[in-house]
Scaffold this motif. Sequence first.
Motif, PDB file in Angstrom:
ATOM      1  N   UNK A   1       0.845  -1.201   0.000  1.00 13.25           N
ATOM      2  CA  UNK A   1       0.000   0.000   0.000  1.00 13.25           C
ATOM      3  C   UNK A   1       0.876   1.245   0.000  1.00 13.25           C
ATOM      4  N   UNK A   2       0.474   2.219  -0.810  1.00 15.41           N
ATOM      5  CA  UNK A   2       1.130   3.530  -0.794  1.00 15.41           C
ATOM      6  C   UNK A   2       0.083   4.588  -1.070  1.00 15.41           C
ATOM      7  N   UNK A   3       0.288   5.764  -0.542  1.00 11.89           N
ATOM      8  CA  UNK A   3      -0.664   6.859  -0.707  1.00 11.89           C
ATOM      9  C   UNK A   3      -0.797   7.241  -2.175  1.00 11.89           C
ATOM     10  N   UNK A   4      -2.035   7.374  -2.643  1.00 14.25           N
ATOM     11  CA  UNK A   4      -2.294   7.700  -4.045  1.00 14.25           C
ATOM     12  C   UNK A   4      -1.861   9.129  -4.372  1.00 14.25           C
ATOM     13  N   UNK A   5      -1.744   9.415  -5.649  1.00  7.67           N
ATOM     14  CA  UNK A   5      -1.373  10.756  -6.100  1.00  7.67           C
ATOM     15  C   UNK A   5      -2.468  11.753  -5.757  1.00  7.67           C
ATOM     16  N   UNK A   6      -2.061  12.989  -5.519  1.00  2.37           N
ATOM     17  CA  UNK A   6      -2.971  14.059  -5.143  1.00  2.37           C
ATOM     18  C   UNK A   6      -2.726  15.295  -6.003  1.00  2.37           C
ATOM     19  N   UNK A   7      -3.723  16.160  -5.993  1.00  3.23           N
ATOM     20  CA  UNK A   7      -3.553  17.497  -6.556  1.00  3.23           C
ATOM     21  C   UNK A   7      -3.532  18.511  -5.432  1.00  3.23           C
TER      22      UNK A   7
END
Length: 237
Positions: free
Chosen positions: A223-229
């Motif tokens: 698991x890794x944090x998804x991309x953000x804007x």
Amino acid sequence: MNEIIKILSKVDGGNVLDAATGKGDFITTLKQHLKSYTQIIGVDSSQRCVDYAQKIFPENNIEIFRMNLEDMQFEDNYFDMVCMSDALHHIKNREKVLNEMIRVLKPEGLMLITEMYCDGEQTPAQETHIIMHHWVASVDRLLGTYHQKTFTRKELQDIIKKMPLKKVQITDFYVPVDDPSKNCPTLLRNCQEIIKRLQTMENTEVLIKEGQELMQRIKDIGYASACRLAITGYKKK
């Protein structure tokens, strides 16, 4: 994450509002990385979250209030900076809330919104985050809590285009993870607890199966944090 830190490090925040603050995670980020600020106020509709956040911010210049985000009890043009982080998909009457955020922001004041998105180039571990988020959102909706799937990148851009902002800048960022398996035991326990609750309810077979498949994915991929804007803009006069 360096991108959002760079943005904040150049901002003299003045009076700052963190809308839909939850347990205050983004307030911690603001505290650590804003160039300066006079006061930070966090508001949320959940009494449980407000009670938690009030305990972890004893500072006199940080205050947390329970408040209806559709009708915030602040004067027009009160804040120098207004933020919302990872909360748009939790907002039922999004247009009303965004209008309120604009109302309480001073002309030329800074709006900052951060939000994960579900498309684009994501690693397999980041895709695990998206799948897990969408599963949890489905469970929350079953239990009567408003929680939608995450937006696409274009959907987020379209939301911002409708707001009376100028000098809008959109920056992609993510939280780097060296080891995608690091937080897996905690995530697996959380999934198992949700599945146990679903097993006590009727017509939840599909969600239970999705949860079991998600647990296997967490074990196999991590698991890794998804991309953000990170979206910034200034209120028009």
